[in-house]
Design a protein around this motif. Structure first.
Motif, PDB file in Angstrom:
ATOM      1  N   HIS A  73       0.836  -1.205   0.000  1.00  0.00           N
ATOM      2  CA  HIS A  73       0.000   0.000   0.000  1.00  0.00           C
ATOM      3  C   HIS A  73       0.873   1.259   0.000  1.00  0.00           C
ATOM      4  CE1 HIS A  73      -3.389   2.560   0.943  1.00  0.00           C
ATOM      5  NE2 HIS A  73      -2.763   3.015   2.015  1.00  0.00           N
ATOM      6  N   ASN A  74       1.890   1.249   0.857  1.00  0.00           N
ATOM      7  CA  ASN A  74       2.804   2.402   0.913  1.00  0.00           C
ATOM      8  C   ASN A  74       3.630   2.529  -0.363  1.00  0.00           C
ATOM      9  OD1 ASN A  74       2.058   3.231   3.495  1.00  0.00           O
ATOM     10  ND2 ASN A  74       3.405   1.727   4.447  1.00  0.00           N
ATOM     11  N   GLN A  75       4.070   1.396  -0.883  1.00  0.00           N
ATOM     12  CA  GLN A  75       4.856   1.441  -2.117  1.00  0.00           C
ATOM     13  C   GLN A  75       4.035   2.017  -3.265  1.00  0.00           C
ATOM     14  OE1 GLN A  75       8.022   0.905  -2.371  1.00  0.00           O
ATOM     15  NE2 GLN A  75       8.326   0.124  -0.304  1.00  0.00           N
ATOM     16  N   CYS A  76       2.779   1.619  -3.342  1.00  0.00           N
ATOM     17  CA  CYS A  76       1.912   2.132  -4.412  1.00  0.00           C
ATOM     18  C   CYS A  76       1.713   3.635  -4.277  1.00  0.00           C
ATOM     19  CB  CYS A  76       0.557   1.424  -4.369  1.00  0.00           C
ATOM     20  SG  CYS A  76       0.644  -0.280  -4.909  1.00  0.00           S
ATOM     21  N   ARG A  77       1.513   4.057  -3.060  1.00  0.00           N
ATOM     22  CA  ARG A  77       1.331   5.503  -2.840  1.00  0.00           C
ATOM     23  C   ARG A  77       2.585   6.273  -3.247  1.00  0.00           C
ATOM     24  NH1 ARG A  77      -1.418   6.869   2.845  1.00  0.00           N
ATOM     25  NH2 ARG A  77       0.562   6.030   3.539  1.00  0.00           N
ATOM     26  N   ASN A  78       3.756   5.745  -2.835  1.00  0.00           N
ATOM     27  CA  ASN A  78       5.016   6.422  -3.187  1.00  0.00           C
ATOM     28  C   ASN A  78       5.230   6.448  -4.695  1.00  0.00           C
ATOM     29  OD1 ASN A  78       5.596   6.849  -0.511  1.00  0.00           O
ATOM     30  ND2 ASN A  78       6.829   4.997  -0.296  1.00  0.00           N
ATOM     31  N   LEU A  79       4.941   5.308  -5.314  1.00  0.00           N
ATOM     32  CA  LEU A  79       5.144   5.214  -6.763  1.00  0.00           C
ATOM     33  C   LEU A  79       4.194   6.152  -7.510  1.00  0.00           C
ATOM     34  CD1 LEU A  79       7.173   3.444  -8.234  1.00  0.00           C
ATOM     35  CD2 LEU A  79       5.354   1.823  -8.718  1.00  0.00           C
ATOM     36  N   ALA A  80       2.962   6.221  -7.040  1.00  0.00           N
ATOM     37  CA  ALA A  80       1.979   7.111  -7.675  1.00  0.00           C
ATOM     38  C   ALA A  80       2.409   8.563  -7.529  1.00  0.00           C
ATOM     39  CB  ALA A  80       0.609   6.906  -7.039  1.00  0.00           C
ATOM     40  N   ARG A  81       2.900   8.897  -6.345  1.00  0.00           N
ATOM     41  CA  ARG A  81       3.353  10.268  -6.119  1.00  0.00           C
ATOM     42  C   ARG A  81       4.546  10.584  -7.004  1.00  0.00           C
ATOM     43  NH1 ARG A  81       3.467  10.474  -0.540  1.00  0.00           N
ATOM     44  NH2 ARG A  81       5.571   9.657  -0.525  1.00  0.00           N
ATOM     45  N   LYS A  82       5.433   9.610  -7.121  1.00  0.00           N
ATOM     46  CA  LYS A  82       6.638   9.803  -7.936  1.00  0.00           C
ATOM     47  C   LYS A  82       6.270  10.003  -9.405  1.00  0.00           C
ATOM     48  CE  LYS A  82      11.201   7.657  -7.935  1.00  0.00           C
ATOM     49  NZ  LYS A  82      11.913   6.419  -7.565  1.00  0.00           N
ATOM     50  N   ASN A  83       5.266   9.276  -9.864  1.00  0.00           N
ATOM     51  CA  ASN A  83       4.845   9.365 -11.268  1.00  0.00           C
ATOM     52  C   ASN A  83       3.730  10.378 -11.476  1.00  0.00           C
ATOM     53  OD1 ASN A  83       6.239   7.063 -12.953  1.00  0.00           O
ATOM     54  ND2 ASN A  83       5.827   6.241 -10.928  1.00  0.00           N
ATOM     55  N   ARG A  84       3.458  11.163 -10.450  1.00  0.00           N
ATOM     56  CA  ARG A  84       2.441  12.213 -10.532  1.00  0.00           C
ATOM     57  C   ARG A  84       1.106  11.679 -11.041  1.00  0.00           C
ATOM     58  NH1 ARG A  84       5.167  16.937  -9.784  1.00  0.00           N
ATOM     59  NH2 ARG A  84       7.395  16.836 -10.149  1.00  0.00           N
ATOM     60  N   MET A  85       0.661  10.605 -10.469  1.00  0.00           N
ATOM     61  CA  MET A  85      -0.638  10.041 -10.832  1.00  0.00           C
ATOM     62  C   MET A  85      -1.447   9.797  -9.557  1.00  0.00           C
ATOM     63  SD  MET A  85       0.463   6.112 -11.691  1.00  0.00           S
ATOM     64  CE  MET A  85      -1.139   5.399 -11.384  1.00  0.00           C
ATOM     65  N   GLU A  86      -2.716   9.534  -9.747  1.00  0.00           N
ATOM     66  CA  GLU A  86      -3.589   9.276  -8.602  1.00  0.00           C
ATOM     67  C   GLU A  86      -4.077   7.838  -8.642  1.00  0.00           C
ATOM     68  OE1 GLU A  86      -6.773  11.985  -8.354  1.00  0.00           O
ATOM     69  OE2 GLU A  86      -5.519  13.694  -7.810  1.00  0.00           O
ATOM     70  N   ILE A  87      -4.162   7.271  -7.470  1.00  0.00           N
ATOM     71  CA  ILE A  87      -4.721   5.919  -7.393  1.00  0.00           C
ATOM     72  C   ILE A  87      -6.236   6.044  -7.566  1.00  0.00           C
ATOM     73  CG2 ILE A  87      -5.106   3.961  -5.873  1.00  0.00           C
ATOM     74  CD1 ILE A  87      -2.373   4.569  -4.619  1.00  0.00           C
ATOM     75  N   SER A  88      -6.764   5.403  -8.630  1.00  0.00           N
ATOM     76  CA  SER A  88      -8.191   5.624  -8.931  1.00  0.00           C
ATOM     77  C   SER A  88      -8.982   4.323  -9.022  1.00  0.00           C
ATOM     78  CB  SER A  88      -8.310   6.377 -10.256  1.00  0.00           C
ATOM     79  OG  SER A  88      -7.738   5.597 -11.279  1.00  0.00           O
ATOM     80  N   PHE A  89      -8.316   3.215  -9.098  1.00  0.00           N
ATOM     81  CA  PHE A  89      -8.972   1.897  -9.258  1.00  0.00           C
ATOM     82  C   PHE A  89      -9.759   1.827 -10.561  1.00  0.00           C
ATOM     83  CE2 PHE A  89      -8.494   2.557  -4.701  1.00  0.00           C
ATOM     84  CZ  PHE A  89      -7.839   1.393  -4.327  1.00  0.00           C
ATOM     85  N   ASP A  90      -9.378   2.656 -11.537  1.00  0.00           N
ATOM     86  CA  ASP A  90     -10.121   2.657 -12.802  1.00  0.00           C
ATOM     87  C   ASP A  90     -10.003   1.322 -13.537  1.00  0.00           C
ATOM     88  OD1 ASP A  90     -11.125   5.118 -12.487  1.00  0.00           O
ATOM     89  OD2 ASP A  90      -9.615   6.164 -13.695  1.00  0.00           O
ATOM     90  N   SER A  91      -8.866   0.679 -13.366  1.00  0.00           N
ATOM     91  CA  SER A  91      -8.662  -0.574 -14.105  1.00  0.00           C
ATOM     92  C   SER A  91      -9.414  -1.745 -13.479  1.00  0.00           C
ATOM     93  CB  SER A  91      -7.166  -0.899 -14.183  1.00  0.00           C
ATOM     94  OG  SER A  91      -6.655  -1.069 -12.877  1.00  0.00           O
ATOM     95  N   VAL A  92      -9.979  -1.525 -12.313  1.00  0.00           N
ATOM     96  CA  VAL A  92     -10.669  -2.642 -11.643  1.00  0.00           C
ATOM     97  C   VAL A  92     -11.960  -2.985 -12.377  1.00  0.00           C
ATOM     98  CG1 VAL A  92     -11.725  -3.422  -9.495  1.00  0.00           C
ATOM     99  CG2 VAL A  92      -9.672  -2.001  -9.431  1.00  0.00           C
ATOM    100  N   TRP A  93     -12.666  -1.943 -12.800  1.00  0.00           N
ATOM    101  CA  TRP A  93     -13.930  -2.168 -13.518  1.00  0.00           C
ATOM    102  C   TRP A  93     -13.819  -1.531 -14.903  1.00  0.00           C
ATOM    103  CZ3 TRP A  93     -14.176  -0.124  -8.422  1.00  0.00           C
ATOM    104  CH2 TRP A  93     -14.509  -1.061  -7.447  1.00  0.00           C
ATOM    105  N   PRO A  94     -13.325  -2.267 -15.879  1.00  0.00           N
ATOM    106  CA  PRO A  94     -13.175  -1.699 -17.231  1.00  0.00           C
ATOM    107  C   PRO A  94     -14.529  -1.363 -17.831  1.00  0.00           C
ATOM    108  CG  PRO A  94     -12.727  -4.056 -17.264  1.00  0.00           C
ATOM    109  CD  PRO A  94     -12.932  -3.696 -15.840  1.00  0.00           C
ATOM    110  N   THR A  95     -14.546  -0.300 -18.635  1.00  0.00           N
ATOM    111  CA  THR A  95     -15.824   0.146 -19.215  1.00  0.00           C
ATOM    112  C   THR A  95     -15.863  -0.100 -20.708  1.00  0.00           C
ATOM    113  OG1 THR A  95     -14.861   2.331 -19.494  1.00  0.00           O
ATOM    114  CG2 THR A  95     -16.162   1.976 -17.510  1.00  0.00           C
TER     115      THR A  95
END
Lengths: 173, 464
Positions: A73-95
């Motif tokens: 969980h912490n690694q994902c947050r750090n990686l998202a911050r590093k890549n200037r992105m937000e954790i959105s869970f968009d890929s969980v439910w593809p449209t």
């Protein structure tokens, strides 16, 4: 597994490799749902490398998976911050990728839309409980929040979903 | 807590047995709750069905990374925090050792500048002081010779201090910064630093015949504060030295002080060259005069004038014109001999042309002789009588302040407030500026520590 944990915390690489084989799928899926498949690999790798350093702090009060997911969980947050992105869970439910014409009680597109309208915290709780199958206590351990908070988040998440999806729209509190 | 709020937890089986039984009974009695439970179950099922399952990839890569980790410096340091901390401390210590001489020299230079020592001599002073048991007699050039000054002129001022086992000092001219230093020919005896600190000036004066009016103690560097009366002594009698001094003294009564200074000059066999007195309502009464005193009594005159009041500033310079005097004297002798030759030749001249030519040459030589004699006379006069420029300032009288009645129309509270605010703001900026400068200068100390703390915090957060 306790023996592997002890050995891995002392720097035994083979013991850590055994832990990786055992827990990598769950950790990878956890990471991929948050930062996507590509960054998910990096996050999972960093999770295990970081876990090796902090395994000595694992006291056995939770499962090793919960412990690893907490690190992830912490690694994902750090990686998202590093890549200037937000954790959105968009890929969980593809449209829009499926042509399912089967009539369901709940329309899938409506469900997707309703899920995307949830707040990040509520969505996170829904994903962790409904999809990743974690109990309230495990979610609380991973997110480092009280168990009651997890219960509250799930209650409100489902209340919001019902408000959006109920045919009559009449939902009593 | 209402039944509805626990409904989701009931469906998930996350309630305590007692609460679960309570909710179960409520649901059994209420068809609406039953409907909600059904909807929740259906929703959960749909959410799970709709969720995409990521295909697991990259396990080999992770296994490879786990089995053969790349040893990175930061990773290694993160794993060996104690060693990293030790290395950090060693780095800081090494930095301190490297930078310490610079800091200490700068500090010493500041000290020396504070006692009117020329800045470019500070480093030399530091070098001298670092020599264990070295002498503390440091000739210091006081004033650069002006561009048009006669050649071979040497300026000097010297400062005396203590030094263990100080050897006898021989006059060794040293060229520093393009000018000569003059070291006096009298001998310097040993004067331990510790003893000098107790009453260095009196001790030093007794030993070396130096004058002192206020008994300045030696500072930490072993150098006495540069009161000319304490550091100045009469030059050797066989040298021609032009001594000049400027002294500014604060006195209670400038007129009386001026008279006193004139009397001092007269009593020492000198005279007052010029003087002026300024009494003005708008400014502090001020007097200035120039006195000439015999060179060998210069120190005494200076001491007595300084005793008339409180010394505000003083400056004593010396110019060694011995070589110039000797050159002029030799040239004069040569010209005298040449003139005598011309006179002899004139007596033996036979023709008018020869007589005119010799007379012309003789006239030129005599002109040069006259000029050189004037120069010699001037040098002799200047070296025999030292010049002392004295400024007397009247001490401001301190009395009870008479409160002035303020004109109501001149109420300046707004201006005063504004000025106060501006001053306060300026002070705040100065304070902040000083803080920034301090932070910058001390960066070698705090920056590595801050970097280490930041780095370990980051690693800790990442590791969860």
């Amino acid at each position: 597994m306790e023996a592997q944990i002890t050995r891995a915390s002392c720097g035994d690489r083979e013991a850590l490799a055994e832990i990786v084989v055992e827990y990598y799928p769950a950790v990878y899926r956890f990471c991929a749902r948050r930062v996507g498949p590509e960054l998910g690999q990096d996050a999972a790798q960093e999770t295990f490398l970081a876990a090796q350093k902090v395994l000595s702090r694992y006291d056995g009060t939770s499962t090793l998976l919960t412990f690893l997911l907490g690190v992830a969980h912490n690694q994902c947050r750090n990686l998202a911050r590093k890549n200037r992105m937000e954790i959105s869970f968009d890929s969980v439910w593809p449209t829009g990728s499926t042509e399912d014409v089967e009539q369901r009680a709940i329309d899938r597109h409506e469900l997707n839309r309703a899920l995307r309208c949830l707040s990040l915290e509520h969505r996170e709780a829904v994903v962790m409980h409904e999809i990743e199958g974690l109990t309230y206590d495990e979610i609380a351990a991973v997110l480092k929040v009280p168990s009651g908070t997890v219960k509250s988040r799930l209650h409100h998440a489902f209340l919001a979903l019902r408000q959006k999806l109920a045919p009559s729209g009449e939902v009593s509190e | 807590m209402s039944i509805r709020e626990d409904l989701k937890a009931f469906v998930d089986g996350e309630l305590s047995p007692a609460r679960a039984e309570e909710v179960r009974l409520a649901v059994a009695q209420d068809p609406a709750l039953q409907q909600e439970v059904q909807f929740m179950k259906l929703l959960s099922e749909n959410i799970r069905e709709e969720a995409a399952e990521p295909e697991v990839v990259g396990v080999d890569k992770v296994l490879e990374a786990v089995r053969n980790p790349k040893t990175r410096l930061w990773s290694w340091l993160a794993r060996n925090r104690r060693i990293a901390l030790g290395l950090g401390v060693v780095c800081i210590f090494a930095l301190g050792v490297i930078l310490w001489p610079t800091f200490s020299q700068a500090k010493l230079a500041n000290k020396l500048v504070a006692v009117d020592l020329p800045a470019d001599e500070a480093t030399e002073q530091a070098r001298v002081d670092t020599i264990k048991g070295g002498r503390k007699v440091v000739p210091i050039p006081a004033k650069r010779a002006p561009a048009g000054a006669p050649s071979r002129s040497d300026s000097y001022t010297w400062v005396l201090g203590g030094g263990e086992d100080s050897p006898k000092v021989a006059p060794v001219p040293q060229a520093i910064g393009g000018m000569h230093q003059y070291t006096p020919t009298f001998n310097i005896e040993s004067s331990p630093v510790g003893a000098a600190k107790t009453d260095p000036t009196i001790e030093s004066s007794r030993k070396h015949g130096l004058a002192s009016s206020e008994g300045h103690p030696l500072n930490a560097t072993g150098i006495a504060p540069t009161s000319p009366a304490t550091k100045f002594a009469a030059p050797p009698s066989n040298r021609k030295i032009i001594q000049n001094g400027d002294v500014e003294v604060e006195v209670a009564d400038v007129s009386a002080a001026q008279t006193g200074a004139t009397q001092i000059a007269t009593s020492l066999g000198g005279f007052e060259e010029n003087s002026s007195l300024n009494y003005s309502e708008d400014s502090i009464p001020h007097a200035s005069l120039t006195i000439r005193v015999p060179a060998h009594l210069f120190g005494q005159a200076l001491q007595r004038i300084e005793a008339l009041g409180k010394v505000k500033s003083n400056n004593v310079t010396g110019q060694d014109v011995t070589a110039q005097y000797a050159d002029t004297d030799a040239r004069l002798k040569e010209l005298n001999a040449e003139a005598a030759d011309y006179v002899t030749m004139l007596r033996g001249a036979r023709t008018i042309g020869q007589i005119l030519e010799i007379k012309d040459r003789l006239s030129q030589v005599r002109q040069e002789i006259g000029s050189l004699q004037e120069q010699l006379s001037s040098l002799k006069d200047q070296s025999a009588l030292s010049t002392l420029n004295v400024q007397f300032d009247q001490k401001p009288k301190i009395g009870p302040k008479v409160p002035q009645k303020k004109d109501p129309s001149e109420d300046t509270w707004a201006e005063d407030t504004y000025a106060g605010a501006v001053n306060g703001l300026t002070s705040a900026f100065h304070f902040l500026g000083r803080g920034v400068i301090f932070l910058f200068v001390y960066a070698p100390i705090w920056l590595p520590i801050a970097a280490l703390v930041w780095f370990f915090n980051r690693r800790k957060k990442r590791a969860g």
